[in-house]
Design a protein around this motif. Sequence first.
Motif, short mmCIF file in Angstrom:
data_model
loop_
_atom_site.label_atom_id
_atom_site.label_comp_id
_atom_site.label_asym_id
_atom_site.label_seq_id
_atom_site.Cartn_x
_atom_site.Cartn_y
_atom_site.Cartn_z
N VAL A 173 -43.23 39.18 77.16
CA VAL A 173 -43.56 39.36 75.75
C VAL A 173 -44.54 40.51 75.58
N ILE A 174 -45.60 40.50 76.37
CA ILE A 174 -46.62 41.55 76.27
C ILE A 174 -46.03 42.90 76.62
N ASP A 175 -45.18 42.97 77.64
CA ASP A 175 -44.55 44.23 78.02
C ASP A 175 -43.70 44.78 76.88
N ARG A 176 -42.97 43.90 76.21
CA ARG A 176 -42.12 44.35 75.09
C ARG A 176 -42.97 44.86 73.93
N LEU A 177 -44.09 44.21 73.69
CA LEU A 177 -44.97 44.66 72.61
C LEU A 177 -45.60 46.01 72.94
N ILE A 178 -45.99 46.19 74.19
CA ILE A 178 -46.54 47.48 74.61
C ILE A 178 -45.49 48.57 74.46
N ASP A 179 -44.27 48.28 74.86
CA ASP A 179 -43.17 49.25 74.72
C ASP A 179 -42.92 49.60 73.26
N ALA A 180 -43.21 48.64 72.36
CA ALA A 180 -43.02 48.87 70.92
C ALA A 180 -44.19 49.62 70.30
N GLY A 181 -45.20 49.94 71.10
CA GLY A 181 -46.32 50.73 70.60
C GLY A 181 -47.51 49.93 70.10
N VAL A 182 -47.53 48.63 70.37
CA VAL A 182 -48.66 47.80 69.94
C VAL A 182 -49.89 48.13 70.80
N SER A 183 -51.03 48.34 70.15
CA SER A 183 -52.24 48.75 70.87
C SER A 183 -52.88 47.56 71.58
N PHE A 184 -53.80 47.86 72.50
CA PHE A 184 -54.50 46.81 73.22
C PHE A 184 -55.27 45.90 72.26
N ASP A 185 -55.99 46.50 71.31
CA ASP A 185 -56.75 45.70 70.35
C ASP A 185 -55.83 44.78 69.56
N GLU A 186 -54.67 45.29 69.15
CA GLU A 186 -53.72 44.47 68.39
C GLU A 186 -53.20 43.32 69.26
N LEU A 187 -52.92 43.60 70.52
CA LEU A 187 -52.45 42.55 71.41
C LEU A 187 -53.49 41.43 71.51
N CYS A 188 -54.75 41.83 71.64
CA CYS A 188 -55.81 40.83 71.76
C CYS A 188 -56.00 40.06 70.47
N GLU A 189 -56.15 40.80 69.35
CA GLU A 189 -56.50 40.20 68.08
C GLU A 189 -55.36 39.41 67.45
N ASP A 190 -54.14 39.92 67.59
CA ASP A 190 -53.02 39.36 66.83
C ASP A 190 -52.04 38.53 67.66
N VAL A 191 -52.21 38.57 68.98
CA VAL A 191 -51.29 37.81 69.84
C VAL A 191 -52.06 36.87 70.77
N VAL A 192 -52.84 37.42 71.69
CA VAL A 192 -53.46 36.59 72.72
C VAL A 192 -54.48 35.62 72.13
N ALA A 234 -56.24 41.30 82.64
CA ALA A 234 -56.68 42.05 83.81
C ALA A 234 -55.69 43.16 84.16
N CYS A 235 -54.41 42.93 83.87
CA CYS A 235 -53.38 43.92 84.17
C CYS A 235 -53.35 45.07 83.16
N ILE A 236 -53.56 44.76 81.90
CA ILE A 236 -53.35 45.77 80.86
C ILE A 236 -54.63 46.37 80.31
N GLY A 237 -55.80 45.79 80.64
CA GLY A 237 -57.05 46.25 80.05
C GLY A 237 -57.56 47.55 80.62
N PRO A 238 -58.50 48.19 79.91
CA PRO A 238 -59.02 49.50 80.31
C PRO A 238 -60.15 49.47 81.33
N PHE A 239 -60.53 48.31 81.87
CA PHE A 239 -61.67 48.26 82.79
C PHE A 239 -61.55 49.29 83.91
N SER A 240 -60.37 49.43 84.47
CA SER A 240 -60.20 50.27 85.65
C SER A 240 -60.52 51.73 85.37
N SER A 241 -60.40 52.15 84.10
CA SER A 241 -60.65 53.55 83.77
C SER A 241 -62.01 53.77 83.12
#
Length: 212
Positions: free
Chosen positions: A25-44, A77-84
């Motif tokens: 689900v998250i991969d499909r949303l990312i492919d659709a252009g949903v931002s990290f903040d949107e994923l957190c706020e509106d989905v997770v 942990a997989c999609i977040g910006p911590f690593s950068s």
Amino acid sequence: MNVDQGLVDYQAALQDGDARAAHEVIDRLIDAGVSFDELCEDVVRPALYDIGELWASGELTVADEHVATAISDAILACIGPFSSAPLEGRYRVLVCCSDGELHAVGARMVGETFAAAEWSVQYLGASMPPASVASAVVERRIDVLAMSTTMAGHLPGVAETISAAREGAPDLRVVVGGQAYEGDHGRARAIGANLLHEGLRGLVEKVEGSLA
């Protein structure tokens, strides 16, 4: 896939304890252009609130709730910006949960949001004792302490942590958030916090404004 459908599908995956489906689900949303903040706020985040309500009503077990939380934490942990994020940013923030607070996904989201803004992020995770937080604030030269608390019964521990941290860092700014506050800024001020912020949108801007 749009965000509304993503939320429905993600909720279903968490209720089933299906990590593969949740990742898809998250991969499909990312492919659709949903931002990290949107994923957190509106989905997770709303999906986990739903899981919490189902647990409270007895429709899900503690094990079900823990599985859903673990799935979400792994995804972040997989999609977040911590690593950068830079080791040395303009500001240094320590992000953690208050003493006794085991729900750390919200704190991770906060840490990821600061990391995306190129802050130096020190993420300590769940249930940090006041003395440990206070030591880390001084040793790591922290500018901002951000604490997440879900249960109102843990707020006295937040007050103790803030007091301990400010003994060694009087100018420390403290931002708090989580369901324990129910949006009540007075409750946050009463325990010594400078700011209360619900969610992620506008968080970094509000905190940076308080430091200017």
